[in-house]
Design an enzyme around this catalytic site. Structure first.
Site, short mmCIF file in Angstrom:
data_model
loop_
_atom_site.label_atom_id
_atom_site.label_comp_id
_atom_site.label_asym_id
_atom_site.label_seq_id
_atom_site.Cartn_x
_atom_site.Cartn_y
_atom_site.Cartn_z
N TYR A 100 -64.62 49.76 -40.27
CA TYR A 100 -65.37 50.81 -40.96
C TYR A 100 -66.44 51.33 -40.01
CZ TYR A 100 -68.18 52.95 -44.76
OH TYR A 100 -68.87 53.81 -45.58
N THR A 128 -71.45 60.23 -46.99
CA THR A 128 -70.76 59.59 -45.87
C THR A 128 -69.24 59.62 -46.07
OG1 THR A 128 -70.87 57.41 -46.92
CG2 THR A 128 -72.67 58.02 -45.42
N HIS A 152 -80.36 51.56 -50.75
CA HIS A 152 -79.27 52.40 -50.26
C HIS A 152 -78.72 53.41 -51.25
CE1 HIS A 152 -76.00 52.14 -46.90
NE2 HIS A 152 -76.40 53.36 -47.12
#
Length: 789
Positions: free
Chosen positions: A593, A606, A477
């Site tokens: 979230y 993001t 990630h």
């Protein structure tokens, strides 16, 4: 040892008669062709850099400007207003050439000024985001003019990175706006006493320390392309000490209802070839930018990239303290091979031969060689990958101690420099058997963590090929977010099945070059101390993997088609269903979230959409409290509209959490404490959600071939007592959900939360369209679907 001999370009032997020189023409030819391929790639990069550098103009426009200026000289007019003459005076060339050369110099300066002006205009145009806040289907005159101007200034045939220099920088929100929006987002989650206390902390922060931190942040925003992204990568990902397996990595699934071939090696052959076709397009920048320009910076590190663990050598306080830690994301320009793991062995598999990419059939042939290889793993090799699955600091120390020299360093370098990592798994996975629901759950867990040692979790992405032909992808990630990997995965699935295809027997198409060298088995010398560390890392990773509770299901009773008829955003509809499901499951609300992108800005990644709002909680309480349908519908509309507003604000740089995160980082650098920021950043996200929308629908024919649909992907839970929910809206009548939580929490369960989501979806659609009949259902509440055999 045949491949070892082929790697030697020349050999010589000293004899009484002199030196006997033996040349290997095959090896020299390979070296020559490899060099040619490398230089071709350099030339392509240089050409694309020039094209991108002058965008939105084109290199050929320079010639047009030069000719136009030269033409004016013959008409005895001076468009330069005397500047050409000034340039002519300072040119150290003969008189005959001075006039032409000075005109060319002026033309070039004029051309560069025009490019700068066009790019500045385009940047200002792309800073306009009001179009996102307009009602669907209703475009204002301002937006219509904006669209026309963007088309004029965007040039023709942009490359992948053409817009990078014209994208606006992410703006820094005002402190008062961020604090106000934060307090609004937590009002429904706190009682009056808690909210009054938090309001006091926020007010004190805004009026004192906040302004000082904001000044430093604005200074960074003037200097850096993006004031968030580098700190986000470093502090949220790279400085993390817990395992990245489950906690950070995510996965993507294969087609849900069909397997193109049951032959493991054949599926790998087509798929691996497709990955390299994508890389070729990426290197040539032939991947088309979307209609609305998005930042493509994350695409640069898709291939040949590895996350390097850092061994911290300074005094350890918390992850934000400045210490000497050598953690990074390492990217190499090129790699002509992949690394394949099978039954505890690691193999280096070259996918280029004589300067050309191997055909799918040749890659299948090479993969089958690995599957048939009877060699046993060397001592300590079989579970070596567990080091990447456990805690980061032990892995960093082991890497520095045992893999910094000799054969271990060469083999580790081979893995880390590879284009990507491949696992040939001995298990069978997919939607199969008498219990397809349970098999999907096992499939998800396998892709997320496998056996904890048969993946290399540090690679930018790893691909898993199962014994029955199913496959999947696991993404790291730190270097990029899921949409980038999803774009690659969509292209690979479509190319594999619809362009390359298979023979009637299930093999890849094409012929095989029998002279291909054997895949090279990597060598290791693992000492006993390192084996002990591998065992410890595996124990940590195995405990984490065993604790993950996963449930995947495909909701097919209605989809975005029916939702849109209710004049509601599908994403807002699902988020409201998740709020309702969580309240029914836990009897409370929680901080939620939802991931939103900020790629409208340069180097954007993001932002967080706080989906649990005062409006959403009011709606859920009204529905659960038995209020009338009209009242509930009105509150639902208000909640969904608020959610859409929050989502658009997050996308346009007016989010809450990234701003507060950066303020906190600044406070740590300055060595000052903020009770407000400390409390905000310690709040748990008990419901973490993300949508993975399809990006290349033109590659798939969902209407005629609905079975060729990926089930999307998922991720692990963020909080120990929370849920992770990923969903993918496919076609008009399908929504796939991936739900994760932890067995160690007695109050959560992925199966029961999945049942609550299904019930919430039905209740909401019934509320919004009470006169429409429910679709026919089977006994378990799901429509019949085909299964993989």
């Amino acid at each position: 040892m045949a491949e070892a001999h082929q790697a030697v370009a020349f050999q010589f032997t000293v004899t009484p008669e002199g030196i006997d020189l033996q040349l290997s023409h095959q090896a020299l030819s390979e070296i020559y062709l490899s060099g040619v391929r490398s230089w071709k790639k350099r030339i392509i990069r240089l050409k694309n850099s020039v094209i991108t550098g002058v965008y939105p103009a084109s290199p050929s426009s320079w010639l047009f400007v030069v000719i136009a200026i030269l033409a004016t000289m013959y008409t005895r007019s001076d468009p330069s207003m005397g500047l050409i003459a000034k340039i002519q005076e300072h040119l150290p060339v003969s008189t005959q050439c001075q006039a032409v050369l000075s005109a060319v110099v002026f033309s070039t300066m004029l051309w560069l000024m025009l490019i700068f002006t066009m790019r500045l205009c385009l940047k200002q145009l792309l800073s306009y985001h009001r179009w996102m806040f307009e009602q669907h289907g209703k475009m204002s005159n301002t937006t219509k003019v904006w669209v026309a101007l963007v088309r004029i200034f965007s040039g023709r045939k942009p490359l992948l990175y053409s817009y990078q220099g014209s994208l606006p920088n992410l703006p820094v929100p005002a402190i008062k706006d961020t604090v106000k929006r934060y307090l609004e987002s937590v009002r429904s989650l706190m009682d009056d006493t808690q909210f009054e206390r938090m309001t006091k902390l926020a007010t004190e922060f805004e009026s004192s320390l906040g302004n000082r931190l904001q000044w430093y942040l604005k200074l960074k925003a003037l200097w850096a392309a993006n004031y968030v992204s580098d700190w986000w990568e470093e502090y949220v990902y790279l400085r993390g000490r817990s395992p990245i397996m489950v906690n950070s990595n995510y996965y993507g699934m294969d087609f849900l209802y069909v397997t193109p071939t049951p032959i493991q090696a054949a599926r790998a052959g087509n798929s691996i070839h497709s990955f390299f076709l994508y890389r070729r397009k990426l290197n040539k920048e032939e991947l088309k930018p979307v209609i609305i320009p998005l930042c493509a910076a994350q695409c640069e590190r898709i291939f040949n990239t590895t996350r390097i663990p850092g061994e911290e050598t300074g005094k350890e306080t918390d992850m934000y303290t400045h210490i000497d830690a050598h953690y990074t994301v390492q990217h190499w320009q090129d790699s002509d091979y992949i690394v394949v793991y099978h039954k505890g062995r690691y193999f280096r598999l070259r996918v280029y031969q004589a300067g050309r990419l191997l055909s799918p059939r040749e890659i299948e042939f090479q993969i089958q060689r690995i599957l048939d290889d009877p060699t046993a793993p060397s001592k300590g090799e079989a579970k070596l990958g567990a080091l990447t699955a456990g805690d980061r600091i032990p892995w960093a120390k082991a890497r520095a101690k045992y893999f910094s020299s000799g054969v271990n360093k060469r083999s580790l370098d081979c893995i880390e420099r590879a284009a990507f990592f491949v696992t040939l798994d001995d298990d069978e996975q997919g939607m199969m058997g008498d219990d397809p629901a349970a098999s999907l759950d096992r499939y998800a867990k396998s892709l997320l963590h496998g056996k904890c040692y048969d993946r290399w979790f540090d690679k930018s992405f790893s691909v898993v090929y199962y014994k029955n032909g199913k496959n999947g992808i696991n993404g790291e990630h730190s270097w990029a977010d899921a949409p980038v990997v999803a774009h690659l995965w969509e292209y690979t699935l479509a190319t594999d099945s619809f362009q390359l295809g298979y023979t009637a027997e299930g093999h890849c198409k094409g012929e095989v070059d029998s002279s291909l060298p054997q895949p090279q088995k990597l060598k290791w010398e693992i000492p006993a101390e390192c084996e002990e560390q591998i065992s410890q890392s595996l124990a940590v990773a195995q405990a984490l993997a065993d604790n993950v509770d996963f449930h995947v299901f495909s909701f097919r009773e209605f989809g975005k088609g029916k939702i849109k008829k209710c004049r509601v955003s599908p994403d807002a509809f699902i988020q409201m269903a998740l709020q309702l499901a969580y309240y029914r499951d836990q009897k409370r609300f929680c901080l939620t979230y939802e991931a939103s992108m900020t790629r409208l800005f340069r180097e954007g990644r993001t932002e967080t959409v706080r989906s649990c709002s005062s409006e959403s909680t009011a709606f859920v309480r009204a529905l659960e409290g038995g209020e009338s349908a009209d009242v509930c519908r009105r509150l639902f509309r208000a909640a969904s509209e608020k959610h859409q507003l929050l989502y658009r604000m997050a996308m346009t740089g007016a989010g809450i959490d990234r701003h507060l995160f950066c303020l906190y980082v600044v406070s740590k650098y300055l060595g000052v404490e903020s009770p407000f920021l400390k409390e905000v950043l310690s709040e748990p996200w008990r419901l973490s959600t993300s949508q993975t929308p399809p990006q290349q629908l033109e590659l798939f024919d969902i209407v005629n071939h609905p079975e060729y649909i990926s089930c999307g992907g998922g991720f692990g839970p963020v909080a120990d007592d929370g849920y992770g929910v990923s969903y993918c809206i496919l076609g008009e009548n399908m929504i796939n959900f991936h739900i994760s939580c932890k067995h160690s929490c007695p109050d959560t369960g992925s199966q029961k939360f999945g049942a609550q989501i299904k019930k919430a979806l039905h209740d909401l659609i019934q509320l919004l369209s009470p006169n429409q009949k429910e679709p026919n259902k089977t006994e378990d509440g799901q429509q019949e679907v085909k299964k993989d055999k």
